[in-house]
Scaffold this active site. Sequence first.
Site, mmCIF file in Angstrom:
data_model
loop_
_atom_site.group_PDB
_atom_site.id
_atom_site.type_symbol
_atom_site.label_atom_id
_atom_site.label_comp_id
_atom_site.label_asym_id
_atom_site.label_seq_id
_atom_site.Cartn_x
_atom_site.Cartn_y
_atom_site.Cartn_z
ATOM 1 N N ALA A 64 0.617 -1.351 -0.261
ATOM 2 C CA ALA A 64 -0.102 -0.106 -0.475
ATOM 3 C C ALA A 64 0.895 2.076 -0.352
ATOM 4 O O ALA A 64 1.484 1.036 0.434
ATOM 5 C CB ALA A 64 -0.613 0.386 1.104
ATOM 6 N N GLY A 103 -0.510 -5.780 -0.756
ATOM 7 C CA GLY A 103 -1.812 -5.506 -1.604
ATOM 8 C C GLY A 103 -1.219 -5.526 -3.171
ATOM 9 O O GLY A 103 -1.331 -6.242 -3.606
ATOM 10 N N GLU A 106 -1.114 -9.454 -3.421
ATOM 11 C CA GLU A 106 -3.019 -9.397 -3.685
ATOM 12 C C GLU A 106 -3.112 -9.373 -5.377
ATOM 13 O O GLU A 106 -3.910 -10.139 -5.605
ATOM 14 C CB GLU A 106 -3.449 -8.844 -2.413
ATOM 15 C CG GLU A 106 -3.503 -9.666 -1.048
ATOM 16 C CD GLU A 106 -4.413 -8.114 0.086
ATOM 17 O OE1 GLU A 106 -5.357 -8.906 0.154
ATOM 18 O OE2 GLU A 106 -4.362 -7.701 0.154
ATOM 19 N N GLU A 126 0.619 -7.471 6.563
ATOM 20 C CA GLU A 126 -0.437 -7.072 7.061
ATOM 21 C C GLU A 126 -0.486 -7.376 8.566
ATOM 22 O O GLU A 126 -0.535 -6.254 9.575
ATOM 23 C CB GLU A 126 -1.605 -6.746 6.503
ATOM 24 C CG GLU A 126 -1.999 -6.320 4.847
ATOM 25 C CD GLU A 126 -1.071 -6.882 3.987
ATOM 26 O OE1 GLU A 126 -1.770 -7.436 2.464
ATOM 27 O OE2 GLU A 126 -0.909 -8.533 4.208
#
Length: 694
Positions: A64, A103, A106, A126
Amino acid sequence: MPMETVRLSQRGAVAIATIDNPPVNALSAALRAALVETVQAIAADPKVEALVIAAAGRAFIAGADISEFGKPPVEPLLPEVLNLIEACPKPVVAAIQGVALGGGLEVALACHARLAAPAAKLGLPEIKLGIIPGAGGTQRLPRLIGAAKAFPMMLTGEPISAEKGAALGLVELVSGDLIEAAVAKAQELAAQGVPARTSEWTDKLTDADREAFEALAKDATAKSGDMPNAMALIEAVRGAFTLPFPEGLAAERALFVRLLADERSKALRYAFFAEREATHVPGIDAGVKPRPLAQAAVIGAGTMGGGIAMCFANAGIPVTLIETTQELIDKGHARVRDTYGFSVKRGSMSEAARDERMALITPAVGLAAAGNADIVVEAAFEEMGVKRQIFGELDKVMKPGAILATNTSYLDVATIAAATARPQDVVGLHFFSPANVMKLLEIVRPTGTAGDVVATALALGRKLGKVPVVVGNCFGFVGNRMLAQRTRAAERLLIAGALPHEVDAAVTGFGFKMGPFAMSDLAGGDIGWRTRKSLGTKAAVADALCEAGRFGQKTGKGYYLYPEGARTGQRDPEVEALIERISAEKGVTRRSFTSDEIVARLMDPMVNEGAGILEEGIAARPGDIDTVWLNGYNWPAWRGGPMHWADTVGLDVIVKRLEAQAAESGDATLQPAPLLRRLAAEGKGFADLKARAA
């Protein structure tokens, strides 16, 4: 299309979208929007059969955008982007050349295939930010590799290599041209028709996988039941078994959003960023280059010295372990081998790895053996005369430019440095016991230590896998200086009316793994007794126990009884009677304390000392103090450290409590520090302070 963060090119019927958002290709709002427009354009273009998502620079996507943390969310949100990628009617292949974290991974999981270069690193970190993956990671990863393999990756948050990722089935490893291989994979998938989507896979979510996952979840609950993110992670991954994919995504997102607002989760995020910030030392910028370190030496082969030598060997740095006699070095060297042997027996290290590390540790007798080292760490007896003698001799044998470091826990590093003709090369490297396990490294910088020595110590700390924090030079530095206040507070509580088990229960209830009296018994009460005698200080209860030969577990009795080698102490009526007698001798009328009162009386003096440390410039930031306590003293991570905790309580509350304690006890050291008073009066917290040079 906002192409400043994504560049499009084409090879035949395969489009290549190259992410270019320096420095680490973070998933900013602009990048998310560019990915959406790219995928939509590719889906609508009849000349394109497939898409490869690649990246420029050393990172694929490092996660992020940190600058967006704590701000209102900006559309498009990452889950929307990933659902669009996965729903694309044309195959999308991730070409991962570098780190793919959070992310970033992901994004790759939402693609229909993932290829990785050998240098790639893959992870969902995370958990370290007090949250869980919030864009499908807890649902797609278990479907791809199985929950029993996916859960540990997310629970530790540690990245894995591309090689391990390939072994898990997460990626395909490519040793040649990554883009060429990704284009070929995209063409292969395009020829097969509608791409297979991870969200539709269920073959890895077997009964056996569920059983293995639940065993891991049970263990995680026992170890981390007070960590809201760990418990949320278990719930989310369990949803991969019990919920349809869309409902699993919704449940994951709800847990993610809930954690963002959880005060414990906020404390974990604070701790994460405080640790990162601690490496930015005022006055030591990127222009200050570390000195090269190819060879190390450690003086003293006791438990601490041996552990420090293991740290160097574990990092691949050859180290000479030095003692005064052959008998002592033989014992110390054997102790190191035995310690590695325990790891081999546990299965956490292979025999080959043990032998490789032992080969890096050369036992020797006499300080002359340190002559060729680029850095020497002294880990001798905690006595100023001993250390000054050693440093005076090292000054004569060490080559020019070598760094001389002391592992002292309390003593004045400047006085030790004055025993040499090169005080600019002397620094404190305070490892914590056991040195080969504990993460914290306090780098003690006396006035006059060269900037490149500090930069070298920081680089060394990172290479050794430590969390380095630069602190100023004073008695006890940061950690032990504050610990001394808690120790005195614990003694005051005993005399005022509390009993050891009550104090320890309050502290473990606060979140520590052990209370101060159980910890004293584990470490050995004679250690503190020896320190008090050298400093001319007293502690009525602790001294009385030591005078009676009650040193803790090693003698079978201390604050508690340890019958037949027991590791858990039992209440001892003799100790409780002794405490009551000392209270009476001091004219104290004993009273009971609640757990909250005990916690306040232990922690408030620590916070007060921390305020003094900040005012004196011994620590650059409140976050540096918190990083020390989180990594060296097992402060509960979800409370963020003593200074962060103080801000959550309110500094005005702590000032009032300290004033009440000072009035009750007559102890002037409990009066609030000037900085603490000023911040409280201004309605501010420690978080409002700016960094100062340590």
